[in-house]
Design a protein around this motif. Sequence first.
Motif, PDB file in Angstrom:
ATOM      1  N   VAL B  40       0.839  -1.208   0.000  1.00  0.00           N
ATOM      2  CA  VAL B  40       0.000   0.000   0.000  1.00  0.00           C
ATOM      3  C   VAL B  40       0.868   1.250   0.000  1.00  0.00           C
ATOM      4  N   TYR B  41       1.976   1.223   0.785  1.00  0.00           N
ATOM      5  CA  TYR B  41       2.884   2.379   0.771  1.00  0.00           C
ATOM      6  C   TYR B  41       3.442   2.594  -0.628  1.00  0.00           C
ATOM      7  N   GLU B  42       3.817   1.520  -1.275  1.00  0.00           N
ATOM      8  CA  GLU B  42       4.381   1.616  -2.623  1.00  0.00           C
ATOM      9  C   GLU B  42       3.373   2.292  -3.547  1.00  0.00           C
ATOM     10  N   ASP B  43       2.121   1.900  -3.391  1.00  0.00           N
ATOM     11  CA  ASP B  43       1.075   2.449  -4.247  1.00  0.00           C
ATOM     12  C   ASP B  43       0.867   3.954  -4.001  1.00  0.00           C
ATOM     13  N   VAL B  44       0.717   4.334  -2.733  1.00  0.00           N
ATOM     14  CA  VAL B  44       0.443   5.759  -2.467  1.00  0.00           C
ATOM     15  C   VAL B  44       1.678   6.616  -2.755  1.00  0.00           C
ATOM     16  N   LEU B  45       2.871   6.021  -2.578  1.00  0.00           N
ATOM     17  CA  LEU B  45       4.083   6.818  -2.832  1.00  0.00           C
ATOM     18  C   LEU B  45       4.332   7.051  -4.321  1.00  0.00           C
ATOM     19  N   ARG B  46       3.690   6.262  -5.180  1.00  0.00           N
ATOM     20  CA  ARG B  46       3.775   6.565  -6.625  1.00  0.00           C
ATOM     21  C   ARG B  46       3.110   7.910  -6.888  1.00  0.00           C
ATOM     22  N   ARG B  47       2.029   8.182  -6.128  1.00  0.00           N
ATOM     23  CA  ARG B  47       1.361   9.488  -6.262  1.00  0.00           C
ATOM     24  C   ARG B  47       2.276  10.604  -5.758  1.00  0.00           C
ATOM     25  N   PHE B  48       3.001  10.326  -4.675  1.00  0.00           N
ATOM     26  CA  PHE B  48       3.943  11.310  -4.147  1.00  0.00           C
ATOM     27  C   PHE B  48       4.997  11.634  -5.198  1.00  0.00           C
ATOM     28  N   GLU B  49       5.500  10.585  -5.848  1.00  0.00           N
ATOM     29  CA  GLU B  49       6.535  10.790  -6.864  1.00  0.00           C
ATOM     30  C   GLU B  49       5.999  11.623  -8.025  1.00  0.00           C
ATOM     31  N   ALA B  50       4.744  11.397  -8.374  1.00  0.00           N
ATOM     32  CA  ALA B  50       4.144  12.166  -9.471  1.00  0.00           C
ATOM     33  C   ALA B  50       4.015  13.641  -9.092  1.00  0.00           C
ATOM     34  N   ASP B  51       3.716  13.882  -7.808  1.00  0.00           N
ATOM     35  CA  ASP B  51       3.569  15.272  -7.335  1.00  0.00           C
ATOM     36  C   ASP B  51       4.918  15.933  -7.067  1.00  0.00           C
ATOM     37  N   ASN B  52       5.964  15.126  -6.883  1.00  0.00           N
ATOM     38  CA  ASN B  52       7.286  15.667  -6.541  1.00  0.00           C
ATOM     39  C   ASN B  52       8.341  15.149  -7.505  1.00  0.00           C
ATOM     40  N   PRO B  53       8.335  15.660  -8.727  1.00  0.00           N
ATOM     41  CA  PRO B  53       9.314  15.142  -9.682  1.00  0.00           C
ATOM     42  C   PRO B  53      10.738  15.381  -9.152  1.00  0.00           C
ATOM     43  N   GLY B  54      11.575  14.414  -9.340  1.00  0.00           N
ATOM     44  CA  GLY B  54      12.944  14.558  -8.834  1.00  0.00           C
ATOM     45  C   GLY B  54      13.169  13.736  -7.581  1.00  0.00           C
ATOM     46  N   ILE B  55      12.081  13.332  -6.935  1.00  0.00           N
ATOM     47  CA  ILE B  55      12.261  12.449  -5.763  1.00  0.00           C
ATOM     48  C   ILE B  55      11.675  11.090  -6.111  1.00  0.00           C
ATOM     49  N   THR B  56      12.484  10.071  -5.976  1.00  0.00           N
ATOM     50  CA  THR B  56      11.957   8.711  -6.152  1.00  0.00           C
ATOM     51  C   THR B  56      12.109   7.961  -4.831  1.00  0.00           C
ATOM     52  N   VAL B  57      11.135   7.131  -4.552  1.00  0.00           N
ATOM     53  CA  VAL B  57      11.180   6.356  -3.308  1.00  0.00           C
ATOM     54  C   VAL B  57      11.319   4.877  -3.675  1.00  0.00           C
ATOM     55  N   ALA B  58      12.427   4.287  -3.253  1.00  0.00           N
ATOM     56  CA  ALA B  58      12.640   2.854  -3.509  1.00  0.00           C
ATOM     57  C   ALA B  58      12.327   2.100  -2.225  1.00  0.00           C
ATOM     58  N   ILE B  59      11.327   1.228  -2.303  1.00  0.00           N
ATOM     59  CA  ILE B  59      10.940   0.478  -1.100  1.00  0.00           C
ATOM     60  C   ILE B  59      11.639  -0.870  -1.078  1.00  0.00           C
ATOM     61  N   ASP B  60      12.408  -1.091  -0.013  1.00  0.00           N
ATOM     62  CA  ASP B  60      13.060  -2.396   0.178  1.00  0.00           C
ATOM     63  C   ASP B  60      12.230  -3.173   1.189  1.00  0.00           C
ATOM     64  N   VAL B  61      11.518  -4.180   0.699  1.00  0.00           N
ATOM     65  CA  VAL B  61      10.695  -4.981   1.607  1.00  0.00           C
ATOM     66  C   VAL B  61      11.580  -6.047   2.251  1.00  0.00           C
ATOM     67  N   VAL B  62      11.637  -6.037   3.576  1.00  0.00           N
ATOM     68  CA  VAL B  62      12.530  -6.957   4.304  1.00  0.00           C
ATOM     69  C   VAL B  62      11.715  -7.693   5.367  1.00  0.00           C
ATOM     70  N   PRO B  63      12.222  -8.818   5.861  1.00  0.00           N
ATOM     71  CA  PRO B  63      11.527  -9.485   6.971  1.00  0.00           C
ATOM     72  C   PRO B  63      11.615  -8.629   8.241  1.00  0.00           C
ATOM     73  N   TYR B  64      10.658  -8.813   9.124  1.00  0.00           N
ATOM     74  CA  TYR B  64      10.624  -8.030  10.367  1.00  0.00           C
ATOM     75  C   TYR B  64      11.924  -8.212  11.162  1.00  0.00           C
ATOM     76  N   GLN B  65      12.477  -9.434  11.099  1.00  0.00           N
ATOM     77  CA  GLN B  65      13.707  -9.718  11.839  1.00  0.00           C
ATOM     78  C   GLN B  65      14.843  -8.793  11.380  1.00  0.00           C
ATOM     79  N   ALA B  66      14.839  -8.431  10.104  1.00  0.00           N
ATOM     80  CA  ALA B  66      15.891  -7.543   9.578  1.00  0.00           C
ATOM     81  C   ALA B  66      15.754  -6.146  10.188  1.00  0.00           C
ATOM     82  N   ILE B  67      14.520  -5.725  10.423  1.00  0.00           N
ATOM     83  CA  ILE B  67      14.301  -4.417  11.060  1.00  0.00           C
ATOM     84  C   ILE B  67      14.821  -4.463  12.499  1.00  0.00           C
ATOM     85  N   LEU B  68      14.593  -5.580  13.157  1.00  0.00           N
ATOM     86  CA  LEU B  68      15.013  -5.702  14.558  1.00  0.00           C
ATOM     87  C   LEU B  68      16.520  -5.861  14.696  1.00  0.00           C
TER      88      LEU B  68
END
Lengths: 322, 421
Positions: B40-68
Motif C-alpha cells: 500500500v505504501y508503494e502504491d500511495v508513494l507513486r502518487r507522491f513521486e508524481a507530485d514531486n518530480p525529482g524524488i523517487t522512493v525505492a521500497i526495500d521490503v525486508v523481513p521483520y527480523q531484519a528491522i530488529l
Amino acid sequence: MLTIISPIMRIIEIPMLALQRVLGIHRFAWVFLLPNLILLCLFAFLPVILNVAYSMTSGDNILLEDRPYVGTDNFTRLTECSNHFDPNSCSEDKFWRAIWNTLWFVTLQVGFMVGFSLLTALILNREIRARGFFRSVFFFPVLLSPVVIALIWKWILQRDGVLNAFLDWTGVGGFNWLVDAEWAFAWTVFLTVWAHMGFYTLILLAGLQAIPRDVYEAALMDRARPWRIFWRITLPLLAPTMLVVLVLALIRSVQTFDEVFAFTGGGPGTATTFIIQYIYERGFAGAPRLFGMASAASLMVAGVLVVLTLVQLWVNRRNVDG
Amino acid sequence: MKQKILSVTAMAAGFAAMAGIASAQEVRFMCSSDGNECEVYEDVLRRFEADNPGITVAIDVVPYQAILENLPVQLAAGTGPDIAKVTDLGGLNKYYLDLTPYIDTAYWDESFGATLDWYRAGDRQGYYGMHSQLTITGAFINATLFEQAGVDVPAKGASWDDWAAASRAVAEATDTPFPMAIDRSGHRVAGPAISYGAALNGPDGPTLSDAGFTAFVQQFVDWHNDGTIARDVWAGQGGATYQDAAQEFINGELVFYYSGSWQVNRMVEQVGDLFDWRVVGSPCGPAGACSGMPGGAGIVGFEQTAHPEAVAAVIDFLAQKDIYAEVAARTSNLPAHLGIAEAGVEYEGASTGAQAALNAFAGDLPNVAPAAFWYQGYAGNRAMFGITVERVSQAIVGELTVEEAIARMADDLAAAMAETS
C-alpha cells in the motif's frame, strides 16, 4: 595462449628484475607473498586484533572509538562465580550454562559420533550387498543444509509431528519432545550425530581400506578370531585416522550453532544453548548489543579451539613422521 | 567543424549529468509488513513521486527480523536506509532525523499527540516519527468452543482468574489441548503484569522486580505448571526469540489466545468459517487495571540521509489525513491519527467480523494504563522485553525459581542500563 602471455611476461620482467636487484634474491620472495599476506592481514589478523580490542570495551556503540575502555572487566564478569559448577552462583550465569551445556554436548556427541562412524565404516567396509548405495545413504545428510536438517527433525518431533502421530497410532501415546529439557538435549545430540557422521564414516572407511589386506590374511591363517583381529589389527592400524576424526569432530562440536539454533532456538530455557549461540545472542540478537562481552567470550572459545587445532596438527605431524 | 561538434556534445553531456545529479534524489525506504502495508505504501508513494518530480522512493521490503537485528547495525555503521518502518520506537532515537524544520508541527501535534513522545528520548525532543500503525494487545477467544462446552463467556471486566477458569472448563469439556496461550514476548506480558500491579517505572527508575510484576510471573509460571497455558509457546524456544500461538488458535487447539490487534487479518483469512472467534480485550488483574499494551510501528527518517528534505517530505506526505486514512483503511490497521480515530475508519474489504474485532480493540484503548504508555515509549524497553522473556522462560522450565528469576531480572536490567549509551 603462449602468444598472449609472452608479451605480458616481457613487460613485467623489466621492473621485476630491477626490484630483484634492489631487494636481493632472498628478500624478493616477499614480493610474491605480499598479495596473500595483505588478504590474510585484512580478513584474518585484523578481525582477531579488533576482537581483542572490542573485548576490552563496553557499551552498545558499534564503532570502536565510541566505546569506553574497561580493561579486563568483561573477562572478570564472565568468569566471576562462587562455584563454577553451579551457574546460578555466577554473575553471568547464562555463559556458564552455555559452557556446561557445550561440555556435556561435546562429550556425548563426539563419543557417539566416533563410535557410530566407526561401526558404520566397519560394516560398509565388508562385502555386503548394495554397499555403494548404503555408503551414499550415510553420506547424504552431510550434503543437506543445517537449517533443512533442523526443520526436518522439528517436523518429526514437534507435538503434532510424525513421530507422535506414529506413537499415537501404535497406542503408546505422543510426548512433547522439544518442550522437555532432557529430551530436547538428547534429540539435539542425535540430530547432530545423524547429520555429520557420514563425513567421519567416509574418513574412517578410507583409513580401513588403507590397512594392508595381507595382515588380515596372515591373521586368518593363524586362526585369529574376528574380535581379536579387530582389537589387535584394525584398531591399532586405524588409530592415526581415529585421532584425526576425533580432533575434527571435537572442533566441529564446540562450534555447533546453526542446526541447534534452528531446531530448538537454544531452549527449553537454556537447555540447548551452546557457547556459540551465547556469543551470538550477546552480540547480535539481544538488546543492548553487548559486543564487548560477546568478544571476550569468543576469545575464550578461540583459545580452546586453538588448543584443539594444535593437537590436530601434532597428530598429523606424528602420522606423517610415521 | 569536427571540433565544434565535439565541444557541443561534451557540453550537452555535462548539462545532462548535472541535471541528473540535481534531480536524482532517491530515497530508500526499508519496510516490513504484517499484512499488505508495504504494498500500500508503494502504491500511495507513486502518487507522491508524481507530485514531486525529482524524488523517487525505492521500497526495500525486508523481513521483520531484519528491522530488529540488521537495521540497528546498519545505522551504527552509517550504511542504513533513508527511511524505515520501525518498532523499536525510542531505542533508535539517536539516529532519527529531526523533522521539525520541514513539517507543520502544529498539525503533527494535533494529529499524533502522545505517540510523538514514543520516538523521543533524553534531550532529543523533536519530531521524529509518524506512528503509522497503532496496535493494542488483547485476547481472542474461540466462541464456538465456549458454545459447544456450554460455558458462559466471562462478562466484560472479568479477571484473569475468571478467564483461566472458564478456559480450563471449555478445554476440558471439548477435549481441546490448550486452555490459554500468550505470545512469547516481553511486550505481550507487560499488559497483564500491569494489571497485576507492576509499575515498570518505579521510584528508582525502570524495574522488573516489584511486587506486582513478581505476582504476575508467579501466576504465569503456575499456569504453565498446571496446564492452563500451553508450554509449547514459552518453553519451546530459547533466548528471547519471539513465538506466537496464532497457529494453535487457528487450528482450533486453543480456547483463549492473548495477542494483539495485528492478528485480526490473519484470523479473518485463516480461520474463515471454521469457527466463530471474538476479541474480548484485556482481562482485569488484582490491581484493578484491565490494561493491554499499546504498540505498533512508525515511519522515521535517519540523520545520515543525504536528502533530509526529501525524506521529511515523504514522511509528511504519509502523515496527511487523507493519505493516512486511506492506508489505515486498506491495511486494516488501527489509526494513531487522532482525527481519523475519532471519525472512525471504514476498513476496505473487511468482513463484519474483522470490523467488529478492530472496533473491539479500538474500544479497549481507554483501558490502557499510563504505565503501559510509558513502557511503550521508554527507549530501553527492548532490553526489558528480552530480559523478561529469557528469565520467565527459565522459571517456566524449572531452571530458576520465580524468586531467582526476579533477582536475575533486576541484575540484568541494571547491567543493560549500565551498558546503554
